[in-house]
Design a protein around this motif. Structure first.
Motif, PDB file in Angstrom:
ATOM      1  N   SER A  91       0.822  -1.208   0.000  1.00  0.00           N
ATOM      2  CA  SER A  91       0.000   0.000   0.000  1.00  0.00           C
ATOM      3  C   SER A  91       0.858   1.261   0.000  1.00  0.00           C
ATOM      4  O   SER A  91       0.571   2.220  -0.721  1.00  0.00           O
ATOM      5  CB  SER A  91      -0.932  -0.009   1.210  1.00  0.00           C
ATOM      6  N   ALA A  92       1.917   1.269   0.802  1.00  0.00           N
ATOM      7  CA  ALA A  92       2.781   2.447   0.884  1.00  0.00           C
ATOM      8  C   ALA A  92       3.442   2.740  -0.456  1.00  0.00           C
ATOM      9  O   ALA A  92       3.567   3.906  -0.860  1.00  0.00           O
ATOM     10  CB  ALA A  92       3.845   2.234   1.964  1.00  0.00           C
ATOM     11  N   ILE A  98      -2.323   5.025  -7.004  1.00  0.00           N
ATOM     12  CA  ILE A  98      -3.782   4.913  -7.000  1.00  0.00           C
ATOM     13  C   ILE A  98      -4.434   6.278  -6.743  1.00  0.00           C
ATOM     14  O   ILE A  98      -5.563   6.526  -7.195  1.00  0.00           O
ATOM     15  CB  ILE A  98      -4.291   3.836  -6.015  1.00  0.00           C
ATOM     16  N   GLU A  99      -3.721   7.167  -6.044  1.00  0.00           N
ATOM     17  CA  GLU A  99      -4.245   8.529  -5.879  1.00  0.00           C
ATOM     18  C   GLU A  99      -4.312   9.250  -7.226  1.00  0.00           C
ATOM     19  O   GLU A  99      -5.279   9.977  -7.509  1.00  0.00           O
ATOM     20  CB  GLU A  99      -3.375   9.313  -4.899  1.00  0.00           C
ATOM     21  N   ARG A 100      -3.313   9.034  -8.075  1.00  0.00           N
ATOM     22  CA  ARG A 100      -3.326   9.646  -9.411  1.00  0.00           C
ATOM     23  C   ARG A 100      -4.472   9.084 -10.255  1.00  0.00           C
ATOM     24  O   ARG A 100      -5.107   9.823 -11.017  1.00  0.00           O
ATOM     25  CB  ARG A 100      -1.973   9.422 -10.110  1.00  0.00           C
ATOM     26  N   VAL A 101      -4.729   7.796 -10.133  1.00  0.00           N
ATOM     27  CA  VAL A 101      -5.845   7.199 -10.871  1.00  0.00           C
ATOM     28  C   VAL A 101      -7.166   7.812 -10.409  1.00  0.00           C
ATOM     29  O   VAL A 101      -8.048   8.116 -11.222  1.00  0.00           O
ATOM     30  CB  VAL A 101      -5.869   5.667 -10.692  1.00  0.00           C
ATOM     31  N   THR A 105      -9.735   9.982 -12.870  1.00  0.00           N
ATOM     32  CA  THR A 105     -11.090   9.481 -13.155  1.00  0.00           C
ATOM     33  C   THR A 105     -12.157  10.339 -12.488  1.00  0.00           C
ATOM     34  O   THR A 105     -13.301   9.921 -12.347  1.00  0.00           O
ATOM     35  CB  THR A 105     -11.240   8.016 -12.689  1.00  0.00           C
ATOM     36  N   ASP A 106     -11.761  11.536 -12.059  1.00  0.00           N
ATOM     37  CA  ASP A 106     -12.700  12.472 -11.437  1.00  0.00           C
ATOM     38  C   ASP A 106     -13.330  11.881 -10.182  1.00  0.00           C
ATOM     39  O   ASP A 106     -14.541  11.898  -9.994  1.00  0.00           O
ATOM     40  CB  ASP A 106     -13.787  12.887 -12.437  1.00  0.00           C
ATOM     41  N   GLY A 107     -12.469  11.351  -9.322  1.00  0.00           N
ATOM     42  CA  GLY A 107     -12.921  10.927  -8.013  1.00  0.00           C
ATOM     43  C   GLY A 107     -13.634   9.605  -7.929  1.00  0.00           C
ATOM     44  O   GLY A 107     -14.434   9.389  -7.010  1.00  0.00           O
ATOM     45  N   GLU A 108     -13.330   8.668  -8.837  1.00  0.00           N
ATOM     46  CA  GLU A 108     -13.919   7.330  -8.715  1.00  0.00           C
ATOM     47  C   GLU A 108     -13.141   6.510  -7.678  1.00  0.00           C
ATOM     48  O   GLU A 108     -11.991   6.804  -7.363  1.00  0.00           O
ATOM     49  CB  GLU A 108     -13.922   6.604 -10.058  1.00  0.00           C
ATOM     50  N   THR A 109     -13.770   5.462  -7.170  1.00  0.00           N
ATOM     51  CA  THR A 109     -13.103   4.543  -6.251  1.00  0.00           C
ATOM     52  C   THR A 109     -11.954   3.836  -6.973  1.00  0.00           C
ATOM     53  O   THR A 109     -12.093   3.438  -8.127  1.00  0.00           O
ATOM     54  CB  THR A 109     -14.101   3.496  -5.728  1.00  0.00           C
ATOM     55  N   GLN A 125      -7.520   1.379  -0.621  1.00  0.00           N
ATOM     56  CA  GLN A 125      -8.592   1.924  -1.443  1.00  0.00           C
ATOM     57  C   GLN A 125      -8.638   3.446  -1.328  1.00  0.00           C
ATOM     58  O   GLN A 125      -8.447   4.003  -0.247  1.00  0.00           O
ATOM     59  CB  GLN A 125      -9.944   1.355  -0.992  1.00  0.00           C
ATOM     60  N   ILE A 126      -8.865   4.087  -2.463  1.00  0.00           N
ATOM     61  CA  ILE A 126      -9.241   5.497  -2.488  1.00  0.00           C
ATOM     62  C   ILE A 126     -10.752   5.509  -2.689  1.00  0.00           C
ATOM     63  O   ILE A 126     -11.247   5.068  -3.726  1.00  0.00           O
ATOM     64  CB  ILE A 126      -8.555   6.269  -3.640  1.00  0.00           C
ATOM     65  N   GLU A 127     -11.477   5.979  -1.713  1.00  0.00           N
ATOM     66  CA  GLU A 127     -12.943   5.945  -1.802  1.00  0.00           C
ATOM     67  C   GLU A 127     -13.451   7.087  -2.672  1.00  0.00           C
ATOM     68  O   GLU A 127     -12.965   8.216  -2.591  1.00  0.00           O
ATOM     69  CB  GLU A 127     -13.557   6.039  -0.406  1.00  0.00           C
TER      70      GLU A 127
END
Length: 248
Positions: A91-92, A98-101, A105-109, A125-127
């Motif tokens: 994760s680190a 994943i934050e860039r993704v 994607t305009d704030g998708e999970t 996960q980025i919620e």
């Protein structure tokens, strides 16, 4: 008397067999924690009851498995500790990716998962910032055959490992998966079009990294919004697939 060299390969083979059985048992327990009993594990592993009992007693004694008062097995604290450390490490490394993704994607999970046995283990996960969103709890394990990250992980495996994984499924599922795996290897992107959860679609990429681990990044979203953003999601995942995180 000369040393009993012919016995050495036999002892080694027996040790490897025990390790394989223990690994298979832990994979089954991880897929359905707190639900399987001794008889269930014996059936799934194809082992006699006495052999299964010895195996599970050993796993419980060393802390790799635990059993409740009703005889249901879960992963042990020692193994959970190993897993938490491994998940935190992955994760680190992948968090910036994943934050860039998520931003692209305009704030998708965005989910980060690792292949473990016949399941994908969610480690980060980025919620989504959207009110209507797809969210899966970190720590859960999802099946391979109906998820975007699971199918992407299968496509990242060598052919022999793919066949081993496919042997666990029924022939009708296997035939479809083989076709999808071939397509994923060409395109680099795997899809779940409402196969795992009604109303939710997803796309994913996966690669073999870090000591032969298979790691996947996936973007799930309500199907209507997924279809509107599909090209944007795919492009964000293609960029993520080139992230230097995979080589660390």
């Amino acid at each position: 008397m000369p040393p009993a060299e012919p016995d050495q390969p036999t002892n080694r083979d027996e040790g490897i067999q025990v390790l394989r059985r223990a690994t298979a048992a832990l994979d089954e327990i991880a897929a359905e924690p707190g639900r399987l009993r001794l008889v269930d594990l014996g059936e799934r592993l194809g082992l006699a009851k006495s052999t299964t009992r010895r195996l599970l007693v050993g796993l419980v004694e060393v802390g790799l498995a635990s059993v409740d008062s009703q005889g249901h097995f879960s992963l042990g604290e020692r193994l959970l500790g190993f897993g938490s450390a491994a998940g935190a490490h992955v994760s680190a490394i992948f968090r910036p990716t994943i934050e860039r993704v998520a931003r692209a994607t305009d704030g998708e999970t965005v989910d980060l998962s690792i292949l473990r046995g016949q399941r994908m283990w969610f480690v980060d996960q980025i919620e989504s910032s959207h009110r209507l969103r797809a969210v899966s709890a970190v720590g859960v394990r999802f099946p391979l055959e109906v998820t975007a990250n699971g199918k992407a992980a299968l496509a990242a495996l060598p052919d022999a490992d793919v066949e081993t994984a496919l042997s666990k499924f029924s022939p009708d599922i296997t035939d479809g998966l083989r076709r999808e795996i071939a397509e994923i290897r060409c395109s680099g992107i795997a899809f779940d079009r409402e196969e795992h959860t009604a109303g939710i679609s997803a796309a994913a990429v996966a690669r073999r990294v870090m000591g032969d681990n298979v790691i996947a990044i996936s973007v799930p979203a309500p199907t209507d919004r997924f279809l509107e953003k599909e090209q944007r999601i795919v492009e964000a995942l293609r960029i993520a697939a080139d992230s230097p995180a995979w080589s660390r």
